[in-house]
Design an enzyme around this catalytic site. Structure first.
Site, short mmCIF file in Angstrom:
data_model
loop_
_atom_site.label_atom_id
_atom_site.label_comp_id
_atom_site.label_asym_id
_atom_site.label_seq_id
_atom_site.Cartn_x
_atom_site.Cartn_y
_atom_site.Cartn_z
N HIS A 463 0.84 -1.21 0.00
CA HIS A 463 0.00 0.00 0.00
C HIS A 463 0.87 1.26 0.00
CE1 HIS A 463 -3.69 2.32 1.20
NE2 HIS A 463 -2.76 3.13 1.67
N GLU A 464 1.82 1.33 0.92
CA GLU A 464 2.65 2.52 1.01
C GLU A 464 3.55 2.66 -0.21
OE1 GLU A 464 1.81 4.68 3.04
OE2 GLU A 464 0.53 3.36 4.25
N HIS A 470 3.26 6.60 -7.00
CA HIS A 470 2.48 7.73 -7.50
C HIS A 470 3.33 9.00 -7.46
CE1 HIS A 470 -1.82 9.68 -7.48
NE2 HIS A 470 -1.21 9.78 -8.65
#
Length: 682
Positions: A463-464, A470
């Protein structure tokens, strides 16, 4: 001696940073920004005004970033200098947001003849800048203008105070024993960590703390019901007026003050409430759209959640002799039921997910998807011996970098997050690469045993890293819209949730798992059990997230700011509508809800579910084409990750998926019966 904070290179020189350097450096850099603006206003243009101002602000951001970060991961001696710097930085940005002359430059540029010929990132930075000026009170006059600025400064102080209280309350409570039988049921990894924690304090025996790995181990595995009750009570009453530390780090007044000032800010801008203010920079059209989305999803998930909790109660009574299921029993009973049904537990999986293997496997997954490689940096200063630094490379060329601080320790903020060191942008010297911080709180290695992750922690790491990609894979060179900058907050979770999907794919699991002693792959029988248990109690998890989201949104959509007692009543009301699990009387969840009181999620916690619609639907294309299909990976890279905030998030999604988002994939991935929902994130 020169102050290293005055001219931070690409990577902060952590070995040279000292607390006493912060205040004078930030003051000088703020002054430079102010002087740069005044010079730029003499002949206003993009090149004369905005380019040099971006350069000066970049130096300010790169100086304050490590200070803010060190306060989060080391606290202690960095708290006071961080707060002093925060006061100066907040004052600068508040005044800049109300600078009418600069606002007029943005307006003139937006109305200029050349505007339409500009590339999209530059145009978007102007349009978002105009929006942000208006949300900063640039149109206010006199007393209202001064009040808005004063409120902004005070809100920054209060958010920091809220976070400090939560951290201090978490660190202050411990439970010590020299009798190992009190800890019966805890896995060896947790016992070793508890013994290590005791040794660090000069104690014999074992020490339980409220840090994530310790707390979760007790709640999930401890057979000692009284211990579970005691630890649970301490955790859910942190920073409040009740529990074992009642009143000592109480966030009640801080919370009230934050809500009051937020409401004032919205009212000063002519808005009904802070929810309306928050939505002005998000994808969601209005409050009605958000509430309809959350309520409709709750209506679909709650029947399944009721069934799951009923099943849990029946199992507790029939199999475990627990007649009245209490809050401190939920995780423990759930683990027992999961083991009975699927013959699988997180602890059984843990030996197959050593941190080093998971990390290298994650890098392999990302390389297959986006054709980028990861290489550990050498001789790069960090703030702790556990911290690693890595470069991201494309075709052998460095395109970004990140620090990875993976393990829990005392005085480190709990949870997991990504933050910015520097943004990609063009400078007079050339292209500045994006650099990120990635922070988690996993159990560290103890003695000869390496750090072993639960599968839940594996998904946290993915997730991180999705957030990090991004930020790091952007191809936008205008700082205001490169990476995560300028991305609508209710879309910013999409890439992070998207990458989590590979944690459940057999092809990817083979890359991230191997027994820490033998190197053997995760056995097929365990893999099948793990996948079969994927949606175990998923409806209970969904309504819990909806409880938080509805509470947050209704709290900030209130006609008037609520007092602490009213906040509790509102939370009780939301729980009555959507929650299914029992709640302890000492539960003061709101007093430690840092996402909305010390983070960026105020009237925006719904973003997790909103963005999950997008991420699930995006992943469904990989399910159709192949989870490592290079063409689809490139399509996601070019349409989502590289674009940053340069275009509207929904437009980017439609370009990638070829249509509007659809909720079917989210319901399918969550194991919730697919029914037509009267919602759309558009």
């Amino acid at each position: 001696m020169s102050n290293p904070l005055l001219n931070i290179p690409l990577l902060p020189p952590f070995e040279k940073l000292e607390p006493e350097l912060v205040e004078p450096a930030i003051a000088e850099l703020v002054k430079t920004c102010e002087q740069t603006l005044q010079q730029g206003l003499k002949a206003p243009s993009w090149e004369n005004t905005l380019v040099p101002l971006e350069q000066a602000q970049d130096q300010l951001n790169k100086a304050f970033s490590p200070v803010s970060h060190l306060n989060s991961v080391l606290s202690g001696q960095w708290r006071a200098p961080y707060e002093a710097g925060l006061t100066q930085v907040t004052a600068y940005w508040t005044e800049l947001g109300q600078n009418r002359a600069l606002y007029d430059v943005y307006r003139q540029l937006a109305q200029s003849a050349e505007f339409e010929n500009w590339q999209q990132p530059r145009k978007q930075s102007i349009e978002l800048g105009l929006r942000d000026f208006e949300l900063s009170g640039v149109g206010l006059q006199g007393q209202a203008r001064e009040q808005f600025a004063a409120n902004s400064r005070r809100l920054a102080e209060l958010s920091s105070q809220f976070a400090n209280n939560v951290l201090d309350a978490t660190s202050a409570w411990t439970w010590h024993t020299e009798d190992e039988s009190q800890l019966f049921g805890l896995p060896q990894t947790a016992l070793a960590a508890a013994h290590s924690a005791a040794e660090a304090k000069g104690l014999d025996g074992w020490l339980i703390t409220l840090e994530g790995p310790s707390y979760l181990a007790v709640m999930t595995h401890a057979e000692n019901r009284e211990l579970r009750r005691e630890v649970h009570t301490a955790f859910i009453s942190r920073a409040s007026d009740t529990g074992p530390q009642g009143g000592e780090y109480d966030n009640s007044e801080v919370m009230e003050a934050i809500l009051t000032l937020r409401a004032e800010q919205a009212n000063l801008l002519g808005m009904k409430n802070y929810a309306e203010f928050s939505l002005a920079s998000k994808m969601a059209a209005d409050a009605e759209a958000v509430l309809e989305f959350l309520n409709d999803l709750a209506e679909r998930a709650k029947p399944a959640a009721r069934s799951e909790i009923s099943e849990l109660r029946e199992f507790a009574t029939d199999k475990l002799n627990v007649d009245a299921l209490q809050p401190w029993d939920i995780a423990w009973v759930g683990e027992k039921l999961k083991q009975q049904r699927y013959a699988i537990s997180q602890e059984e999986l843990r030996p197959y997910f050593p941190y080093a293997k998971v990390l290298s496997g994650l890098f392999t997954v990302v390389e297959k998807l986006f054709a980028v490689t990861v290489e550990e940096g050498t001789d790069i200063a960090t703030w702790h011996s556990d911290v690693q630094f890595f470069w991201l490379l494309k075709n052998g060329e460095k395109i970004a970098g990140f620090y990875l601080d993976a393990f829990a320790r005392e005085k480190k903020r709990g949870g997991a997050w990504m933050d910015t060191v520097s943004s990609r942008r063009q400078t007079p010297e050339g292209l500045q690469l994006p650099i990120a911080y990635l922070v988690c709180n996993f159990s560290p290695a103890v003695g000869a045993m390496p750090s072993l992750l639960t599968h839940t922690e594996v998904t946290t790491l993915f997730h991180e890293f999705g957030h990090g990609l991004h930020h790091m894979l952007t191809q936008i060179d205008v700082a205001a819209v490169s990476g995560i900058n300028g991305v609508a907050w209710d879309a910013v979770e999409m890439p992070s949730q998207f990458l989590e999907n590979w944690c459940w794919q057999p092809q990817a699991i083979a890359m991230i798992s191997a027994h820490y002693e033998t190197g053997e792959p995760l056995p097929e029988v365990l893999l099948e059990k793990m996948l079969a248990a994927k949606n175990f109690q998923s409806a209970m998890f969904t309504v819990r997230q909806l409880e938080f989201a509805l509470f947050d949104f209704r709290l900030h959509a209130s006609d008037a700011p609520l007092k602490a007692e009213q906040v509790q009543l509102l939370l009780d009301e939301v729980r009555e509508e959507v929650a299914v699990v029992p709640i302890a009387s000492e539960n003061r969840f709101q007093h430690a809800f840092s996402h909305i009181f010390a983070g960026g999620y105020a009237a925006g916690y719904y973003s997790y579910k909103w963005a999950e619609v997008l991420s699930s639907d995006a992943f469904s294309l990989f399910e159709e084409e192949g989870i490592f299909d290079r063409k689809t990976g490139e399509k996601f890279l070019h349409n989502i990750l590289e674009q940053g905030g340069s275009r509207d998030a929904l437009d980017l999604f439609v370009h990638f998926r070829g249509r509007q988002p659809n909720i079917d994939a989210l319901l399918r991935h969550s194991g919730i019966e697919q029914q037509e929902l009267n919602i759309s994130p558009s």
